[in-house]
Motif scaffolding. Structure first.
Motif, PDB file in Angstrom:
ATOM      1  N   PHE A 179     -44.483 -47.309 -15.049  1.00  0.00           N
ATOM      2  CA  PHE A 179     -43.281 -48.027 -14.663  1.00  0.00           C
ATOM      3  C   PHE A 179     -42.135 -47.054 -14.404  1.00  0.00           C
ATOM      4  O   PHE A 179     -42.157 -45.913 -14.887  1.00  0.00           O
ATOM      5  CB  PHE A 179     -42.911 -49.032 -15.758  1.00  0.00           C
ATOM      6  CG  PHE A 179     -43.971 -50.070 -15.984  1.00  0.00           C
ATOM      7  CD1 PHE A 179     -43.984 -51.241 -15.247  1.00  0.00           C
ATOM      8  CD2 PHE A 179     -44.989 -49.863 -16.913  1.00  0.00           C
ATOM      9  CE1 PHE A 179     -44.969 -52.193 -15.438  1.00  0.00           C
ATOM     10  CE2 PHE A 179     -45.978 -50.805 -17.112  1.00  0.00           C
ATOM     11  CZ  PHE A 179     -45.966 -51.972 -16.365  1.00  0.00           C
ATOM     12  N   TYR A 226     -41.262 -55.699 -12.202  1.00  0.00           N
ATOM     13  CA  TYR A 226     -40.691 -54.352 -12.279  1.00  0.00           C
ATOM     14  C   TYR A 226     -40.931 -53.660 -10.941  1.00  0.00           C
ATOM     15  O   TYR A 226     -42.048 -53.209 -10.654  1.00  0.00           O
ATOM     16  CB  TYR A 226     -41.320 -53.543 -13.422  1.00  0.00           C
ATOM     17  CG  TYR A 226     -40.873 -53.982 -14.787  1.00  0.00           C
ATOM     18  CD1 TYR A 226     -39.787 -53.383 -15.417  1.00  0.00           C
ATOM     19  CD2 TYR A 226     -41.509 -55.030 -15.447  1.00  0.00           C
ATOM     20  CE1 TYR A 226     -39.362 -53.796 -16.665  1.00  0.00           C
ATOM     21  CE2 TYR A 226     -41.088 -55.451 -16.701  1.00  0.00           C
ATOM     22  CZ  TYR A 226     -40.012 -54.820 -17.301  1.00  0.00           C
ATOM     23  OH  TYR A 226     -39.592 -55.237 -18.540  1.00  0.00           O
ATOM     24  N   PHE A 243     -41.392 -52.654 -21.092  1.00  0.00           N
ATOM     25  CA  PHE A 243     -41.669 -51.784 -19.954  1.00  0.00           C
ATOM     26  C   PHE A 243     -40.431 -51.028 -19.496  1.00  0.00           C
ATOM     27  O   PHE A 243     -40.545 -50.100 -18.702  1.00  0.00           O
ATOM     28  CB  PHE A 243     -42.234 -52.605 -18.789  1.00  0.00           C
ATOM     29  CG  PHE A 243     -43.633 -53.096 -19.028  1.00  0.00           C
ATOM     30  CD1 PHE A 243     -44.386 -52.600 -20.078  1.00  0.00           C
ATOM     31  CD2 PHE A 243     -44.208 -54.062 -18.203  1.00  0.00           C
ATOM     32  CE1 PHE A 243     -45.675 -53.059 -20.312  1.00  0.00           C
ATOM     33  CE2 PHE A 243     -45.499 -54.516 -18.419  1.00  0.00           C
ATOM     34  CZ  PHE A 243     -46.227 -54.007 -19.476  1.00  0.00           C
ATOM     35  N   ALA A 296     -43.318 -50.431 -10.098  1.00  0.00           N
ATOM     36  CA  ALA A 296     -44.475 -50.272 -10.991  1.00  0.00           C
ATOM     37  C   ALA A 296     -45.698 -49.876 -10.169  1.00  0.00           C
ATOM     38  O   ALA A 296     -45.964 -50.445  -9.110  1.00  0.00           O
ATOM     39  CB  ALA A 296     -44.731 -51.561 -11.757  1.00  0.00           C
ATOM     40  N   TYR A 337     -46.960 -57.665 -12.726  1.00  0.00           N
ATOM     41  CA  TYR A 337     -46.139 -56.496 -13.043  1.00  0.00           C
ATOM     42  C   TYR A 337     -45.310 -55.980 -11.869  1.00  0.00           C
ATOM     43  O   TYR A 337     -44.114 -55.707 -12.039  1.00  0.00           O
ATOM     44  CB  TYR A 337     -47.013 -55.394 -13.608  1.00  0.00           C
ATOM     45  CG  TYR A 337     -47.612 -55.715 -14.970  1.00  0.00           C
ATOM     46  CD1 TYR A 337     -47.160 -56.790 -15.710  1.00  0.00           C
ATOM     47  CD2 TYR A 337     -48.632 -54.945 -15.520  1.00  0.00           C
ATOM     48  CE1 TYR A 337     -47.701 -57.102 -16.952  1.00  0.00           C
ATOM     49  CE2 TYR A 337     -49.181 -55.229 -16.753  1.00  0.00           C
ATOM     50  CZ  TYR A 337     -48.718 -56.312 -17.464  1.00  0.00           C
ATOM     51  OH  TYR A 337     -49.251 -56.603 -18.696  1.00  0.00           O
TER      52      TYR A 337
END
Length: 746
Positions: free
Chosen positions: A367, A353, A321, A356, A349
């Motif tokens: 992302f 991150y 990602f 995101a 997610y």
């Protein structure tokens, strides 16, 4: 006319948050001047500055003596080590200190001495600022350099204060300079933008200034009022008691004291332990970890329900990602089935991150790096046209057996490509046994090789390895590799230890229980041999003792397939071991004979059983299939083809597959290299008419027929036709059985 020169104004000593700067000031007490002189004479010879660093220093107009004077602190001053300096303590002889100590004793003096490698790195950071780099970015670069790696942090404001102090004169006067021209231009533009243009703007500027001052005053008054109302509360760290003549104190929030600094009268710096990082996802040891680390192009992570397959599929692409060119897709057969995956991804997610974003309308994750993950459906075969012309570096199928044919899997393989050399391409799938696509998934991933073993990709119809064509530079090499990783409920400790999910699976019917609880792929609806289980009847190969009797069986076919099996008999328990398999197509009788003789070269094969139809002439006068094979030295005897032989053969196989009460093991075992019979036995259907035979419409019965011929040949660990027992010295010569016909072998 003589002009009177302007009167020199006597400047007051500059103030800093650390107190008075002890520069060359005629108004200072003689004691301080003397101490500074002694300190300078003590440390200058011990720590000379390299000329290139002195030239690089931005203290315009200051000599090294003045630099030392500027940062020198006397005893009992609060310790705050400036950036780029080290801390020294030494004994200094007091001179003229009759009011303090008539005996002229030595006392400690704290002195800050520039650390020249650090000073050079600081000015490199300042050069970056002068070139237009943001203070925050330059501060991050600074703390990653060797002299400053021990610091916890460096704020942009701290570096800005250093920059303003170094270039204060030029900043105040907006002087043009080649080194700081860009930064000065930015400051000048900002100053011009904020400067009032007319009387109205000037009035507004003054009012805003007064408002800020009033807000600050109100904040201070509220803080004091709060302290008066709550006298038991600890004093505010920001408010410092001030007494007349006392110097301002600044608590050493972050002091980097060298290890060799004496601890006398110096409180140790407080160091805070960094907060532990949050673990978003940690794979379970075993199959889930192996799935995430598998290097093969295509991998199936399948087996029992609750083995952590879906979480593994969501976590697998997370490593990419951060790559701006990553474009992945995870598929379910319907959109409704995809909902749970989306919910799980929304838990993982955004925490892994920051930034995101889930785009509901497009059903995709975006992302900060630019990577994208599409989570969508593929219900019908014509839905593959939605992905025509697109390129994906990662393709995942959740519950692959829900697709009745391999068309979707094979088509999406054509969408797997990337132009980035550091971005690999993968296809991943998860599934439980059962479902419309059970058979083709089993032929593609389970049948070609044992579990957890990589194998070259094969054509599921012909079984041939997919290789590069002869015209290719990689001619003859496999196109790519596949791997099957099994999973069971025990591999997921979170569900298994809780127990209720296992109880639900135990309550299912036998076939569903074997599929969902045990992850058994060797079971199908209406299967004829439900006793067969790979975990029980399939074993790893071992070296067979040379004293064990061996024989073989064969079901011949040219347009379809020929199946040949080799057996070894354990003389202790009369257990049959099927230790070798040959499954080939479009081989003539002589070609098959050569392949058989080559496979068993050096072995002592007692006899062979061949389909008795191979002796039929069917009206021709030429040699039969059996005669051609025997003429090559591959000897056979005919199988039983009488009425009821098929039913008798099935019943005999049932007996051998059952677990013996004495040995707690079945009477027939298969080496895991015999892939075709292992694949066929679980799916052979019963006759729908209710007879005791298998379904006559079942086309892939070649390996089953071969096994049936072998087990119906009355195999025994010892034979009356072998050497007679007893002492050979008493019996005389050994007597061996001789066939009636040397040509036919029986």
């Amino acid at each position: 006319m003589t002009t009177t020169p302007p009167r020199k104004s006597r400047k007051r000593p500059k103030k800093t948050k650390h107190g008075k700067i002890l520069g060359a000031n005629s108004g200072e007490r003689p004691q301080l001047q003397e101490r500074k002189r002694i300190a300078a004479s003590v440390f200058y010879p011990a720590n000379p500055a390299p000329p290139d660093i002195l030239d690089h220093m931005a203290y315009d107009g200051l000599t090294p003596q003045q630099i030392y004077d500027d940062i020198w602190k006397v005893l009992n001053n609060p310790i705050h080590i400036p950036i780029g300096y080290t801390f020294f303590v030494d004994f200094v002889e007091k001179s003229g200190a009759s009011s303090l100590d008539e005996q002229g004793r030595k006392e400690y003096a704290r002195i800050f001495v520039p650390h020249w490698p650090s000073v050079l790195v600081i000015h490199q950071a300042l050069d970056k600022v002068n070139q237009g780099v943001a203070f925050g970015e330059a501060a991050t670069w600074l703390i990653n350099q060797p002299p400053f790696q021990d610091r916890k942090s460096m704020t942009a404001a701290a570096l800005r204060n250093v920059w303003l102090k170094v270039y204060k004169r030029k900043v105040d006067n907006f002087e043009t300079d080649s080194e700081i021209g860009l930064r000065l231009n930015l400051l000048r533009e900002r100053s011009d933008a904020l400067k009032p243009k007319d009387s109205v703007q000037k009035k507004a500027f003054e009012l805003r200034k007064q408002r800020r001052a009033a807000a600050n005053k109100i904040s201070r008054l509220e803080s004091k009022l709060k302290e008066l109302n709550n006298p038991a509360a600890p004093p505010n760290k920001l408010s410092k008691p001030s007494t007349k003549g006392a110097k301002k104190n600044t608590p050493p929030d972050s002091v980097d004291t060298p290890s060799d600094t004496p601890s006398d009268n110096v409180s140790p710096p407080k160091r805070t332990r960094p907060a532990a990082k949050e673990i978003i996802f940690e794979p379970n040891s075993g199959p889930q970890t192996e799935f995430l680390a598998a290097p093969e192009r295509e991998v199936l992570y399948g087996g029992a329900a609750g083995g952590g397959k879906s979480y593994g599929l969501l976590a697998d692409p997370m490593r990419y990602f951060g790559h701006k060119q990553f474009n992945g897709v995870i598929l379910r057969r319907t959109n409704d089935e995809l909902r749970e995956l989306v919910w799980k991804s929304q838990e993982m997610y955004p925490r892994a991150y920051q930034g995101a974003k889930w785009q509901e309308k497009k059903s995709q994750w975006v992302f900060p790096s630019g990577a994208r993950l599409w989570m969508t459906y593929l219900e019908r075969e014509e839905d593959v046209l939605r992905y025509q012309g697109q390129a994906f570096s990662y393709i995942g199928f959740d519950e692959l057996t829900q697709h009745p044919t391999p068309f979707a899997w094979n088509y999406m393989r054509s969408r797997l490509r990337t132009t980035a050399s550091d971005l690999p391409i993968y296809m991943r799938a998860t599934s439980n046994p059962g479902g419309p696509g059970h058979q083709w998934v089993k032929r593609m991933f389970i049948d070609p090789a044992p579990a957890n073993k990589a194998f070259p990709a094969t054509d599921i119809d012909t079984g041939k390895v997919l290789v590069y064509p002869e015209s290719h530079a990689r001619s003859g090499r496999p196109l790519f590799y596949r791997r099957f990783i099994p999973a069971t409920l025990r591999d997921n400790p979170y569900l298994y230890e809780e127990g209720s999910y296992e109880a639900n699976l135990l309550s299912l019917p036998e076939m569903q229980k074997r599929q969902l609880l045990e992850g058994d792929w060797a079971i199908a609806e209406g299967a004829a041999f439900k006793e067969f289980r790979p975990s029980l009847h399939v074993i790893a190969p071992f070296e067979i003792p040379h004293t064990w009797r061996r024989f073989r069986s064969c079901d011949f076919g040219y347009s379809s397939y020929s199946a040949v099996h080799w057996y070894a008999i354990d003389p202790a328990y009369e257990t049959l071991y099927v230790y070798r398999e040959l499954y080939v197509g479009q081989h003539t009788a002589k070609e098959l004979a050569r392949a058989i003789l080559q496979a068993e070269d050096g072995e002592n094969i007692s006899y062979g059983v061949l389909d008795s139809s191979c002796w039929h002439n069917r009206g021709q006068i030429g040699p039969s299939i059996a005669e051609e094979m025997i003429s090559m030295g591959c000897r056979w005897r005919p199988s039983d083809r009488t009425n009821g032989a098929r039913v008798a053969g099935r019943n005999r196989l049932h007996e051998l597959l059952k677990v013996d009460d004495t040995t707690d093991a079945p009477k027939i075992l298969f080496f895991n290299t015999c892939r075709q019979i292992i694949a066929d036995l679980p799916v052979i259907p019963t006759d729908p008419k209710g007879t005791d035979d298998i379904d006559p419409r079942f086309a892939s019965d070649h390996s089953y027929d071969s096994i049936r011929y072998g087990i119906m040949s009355r195999p025994r660990g010892s034979s009356p036709f072998d050497d007679w027992g007893g002492d050979s010295s008493k019996m005389g010569a050994k007597t061996s059985w001789v066939p009636a016909s040397i040509r036919f072998g029986y």
